[in-house]
Motif scaffolding. Structure first.
Motif, mmCIF file in Angstrom:
data_model
loop_
_atom_site.group_PDB
_atom_site.id
_atom_site.type_symbol
_atom_site.label_atom_id
_atom_site.label_comp_id
_atom_site.label_asym_id
_atom_site.label_seq_id
_atom_site.Cartn_x
_atom_site.Cartn_y
_atom_site.Cartn_z
ATOM 1 N N THR A 50 -6.363 -33.556 12.810
ATOM 2 C CA THR A 50 -7.030 -34.844 13.013
ATOM 3 C C THR A 50 -8.336 -34.922 12.213
ATOM 4 O O THR A 50 -8.731 -36.004 11.777
ATOM 5 N N TYR A 51 -8.998 -33.790 12.017
ATOM 6 C CA TYR A 51 -10.224 -33.780 11.208
ATOM 7 C C TYR A 51 -9.889 -34.142 9.760
ATOM 8 O O TYR A 51 -10.571 -34.941 9.121
ATOM 9 N N THR A 52 -8.807 -33.562 9.251
ATOM 10 C CA THR A 52 -8.371 -33.847 7.882
ATOM 11 C C THR A 52 -8.044 -35.319 7.730
ATOM 12 O O THR A 52 -8.410 -35.946 6.729
ATOM 13 N N ASP A 53 -7.353 -35.870 8.720
ATOM 14 C CA ASP A 53 -7.025 -37.297 8.677
ATOM 15 C C ASP A 53 -8.295 -38.141 8.624
ATOM 16 O O ASP A 53 -8.347 -39.177 7.951
ATOM 17 N N ALA A 54 -9.324 -37.680 9.343
ATOM 18 C CA ALA A 54 -10.568 -38.450 9.424
ATOM 19 C C ALA A 54 -11.342 -38.460 8.111
ATOM 20 O O ALA A 54 -12.000 -39.445 7.784
ATOM 21 N N ILE A 55 -11.267 -37.351 7.355
ATOM 22 C CA ILE A 55 -12.102 -37.272 6.144
ATOM 23 C C ILE A 55 -11.380 -37.662 4.852
ATOM 24 O O ILE A 55 -12.021 -37.837 3.820
ATOM 25 N N LYS A 56 -10.062 -37.805 4.914
ATOM 26 C CA LYS A 56 -9.312 -38.160 3.693
ATOM 27 C C LYS A 56 -9.861 -39.411 3.026
ATOM 28 O O LYS A 56 -10.093 -39.435 1.812
#
Length: 358
Positions: A50-56
Motif C-alpha cells: 500500500t505504501y508503494t501504491d501511495a508513492i507511485k
C-alpha cells in the motif's frame, strides 16, 4: 569618417557574434537549484504494498524537483527477495534503491554486504536535505534498521496486528468486537455461514507469510519463538497457540486458507465473504476504498484480542528503503531515499492509509 563608421559597425558585429557564440558553445548553464544530479537515472525495485501504491503517483514530483529519472518496478514479497538475491549475488546488478524487510533480510543482506552503509550520509549535513530530519524518526524504528552500529536502511512503514470486522454482521448477531481470543473464536463460530458464502474469519496461512500474523496469537498465549537463543515453539504455551490458530482457520475459515497471504485474505474481506480478518494495520485502505471494497462502509477496526498472557499484538518495521552497495549512482540514490522518507511524502502516504515511521 565613413570608413571609421564602417569599421565600428563591423567590430560591433564581431563582438556581438562572439558573445552569442560564447553563450552557445561555452560552459554549460548551471543546473537549477536542487538539480545538481540532473540527468541521472536510478533504478528503484519495490514491493507490492500500500505504501508503494501511495508513492507511485508522486514520483514525477521528485523527478521534476531534482532532474533525476526514476525507473520503478515492483514485485510480491517472496519474488522481490529472490530477485534481489539473484542480482546482488551476480555482482552486476543495476539496482540503486530497493525496499527491504529488516526482519527477514536485515542480517543476511548485511552479512553479504549488499547494503550501502547510510551512517556516513545521515551524519553529514551536506549530504542530506535541510528539511530532512533524522532525529524525527522513531527510536524503535531506527533500531530496527541498525545492525552492529551501522544504519543499513531508512524505515518507511510500521505496522501492528489489527482486527478488521463487519459492523453489519456483528450488529445483526448482537455481538460486540471480541476483546479476548475466547470471544474471537465464539464470534467466528457464530458468524460462520458457508451455506450463504460467508466465513467466520480469515488470516494468513501461507508458510512464511503467516509468521508475523501468527506471532500475536503466540504472544497472547504466553509463547515465543526464541528464548536464550533457542527455539521454544515446543513449549505448552506455544503448542496451545499453534493448535488454536490451526483450529480457528480450519473450522471457521474459507477453503484454501493455508495457501493464503494478505492479498487473498484482503480480497475475501473486501468482497464481503468473511466476517473478520486479523492482519496488518497498513492494509486498511484496501477495505475502505469503495472502488475496491463492496463493504467499505461496514468495516470496523479493533485492538487484537488478548489471551492468557494478555494483549500482545506485534509492532514491527516491515519495510525500509536501502541504497544498494553496488549502485554506481549513490548520491542520486540517497537523494531519492530521503525524498521517499521525507515528512511531506510520509504525510501523503498516511492519507492513503499507511502508518509511517515519523
Amino acid at each position: 569618417m565613413g570608413n571609421m563608421m564602417k569599421r565600428g559597425a563591423v567590430l560591433a558585429a564581431v563582438v556581438t557574434a562572439a558573445a552569442v557564440l560564447t553563450g552557445c558553445g561555452g560552459s554549460a548553464p548551471k543546473a537549477p537549484e536542487g538539480q545538481k544530479l540532473s540527468g541521472q537515472t536510478i533504478r528503484f525495485v519495490a514491493s507490492n504494498h500500500t505504501y508503494t501504491d501511495a508513492i507511485k503517483s508522486l514520483i514525477p514530483e521528485f523527478e521534476k524537483k531534482t532532474g533525476i529519472k526514476v525507473k520503478m518496478e515492483s514485485y510480491f514479497e517472496d519474488q522481490l527477495t529472490q530477485k534481489l538475491t539473484v542480482e546482488f549475488t551476480s555482482g552486476s546488478s543495476t539496482i540503486d534503491v530497493f525496499m527491504t524487510r529488516p526482519l527477514q533480510e536485515g542480517r543476511l543482506f548485511s552479512k553479504n554486504k549488499w547494503y550501502e552503509s547510510l551512517s556516513p550520509y545521515v551524519s553529514d549535513a551536506k549530504k542530506t536535505p535541510v528539511d530532512w530530519k533524522w532525529n524525527d524518526f522513531q527510536k524503535s524504528a531506527v533500531e530496527a534498521t541498525t545492525l552492529n552500529g551501522t544504519l543499513y536502511a531508512v524505515p518507511i512503514v510500521t505496522e501492528w496486528e489489527t482486527l478488521f470486522y463487519r459492523k453489519d454482521l456483528f450488529a445483526q448477531a448482537g455481538l460486540q468486537p471480541p476483546k479476548t481470543l475466547e470471544e474471537l473464536e465464539a464470534a467466528a463460530k457464530r458468524l460462520n455461514d458457508p451455506a450463504n458464502g460467508v466465513y467466520g474469519i480469515v488470516s494468513r496461512g501461507q508458510r512464511g507469510a503467516a509468521v508475523t500474523q501468527f506471532s500475536s496469537y503466540l504472544y497472547a498465549h504466553g509463547g515465543d519463538f526464541l528464548k536464550g537463543g533457542k527455539c521454544v515453539l515446543d513449549t505448552p504455551e506455544a503448542v496451545k497457540a499453534i493448535q488454536y490458530y490451526g483450529k480457528l482457520l480450519h473450522d471457521y475459515g474459507p477453503p484454501g486458507v493455508t495457501n493464503m497471504s494478505w492479498p487473498q485474505a484482503q480480497a475475501l474481506m473486501a468482497s464481503g465473504k468473511v466476517a473478520m480478518w486479523t492482519d496488518a494495520s497498513t492494509l486498511l485502505p484496501g477495505l475502505l476504498d469503495p472502488q475496491k471494497s463492496k463493504v467499505a462502509d461496514q468495516i470496523g477496526i479493533a485492538m487484537f484480542p488478548g489471551g492468557a498472557a494478555g494483549q500482545h499484538p506485534y509492532m514491527v518495521v516491515p519495510w525500509a528503503v536501502s541504497v544498494a552497495a553496488q549502485s554506481k549512482q549513490k548520491e542520486a540514490a540517497w537523494e531519492f531515499v530521503t525524498w521517499l522518507s521525507s515528512e511531506d511524502v510520509m504525510k501523503k502516504a498516511q492519507l492513503a492509509g499507511n502508518t509511517t515511521t515519523r
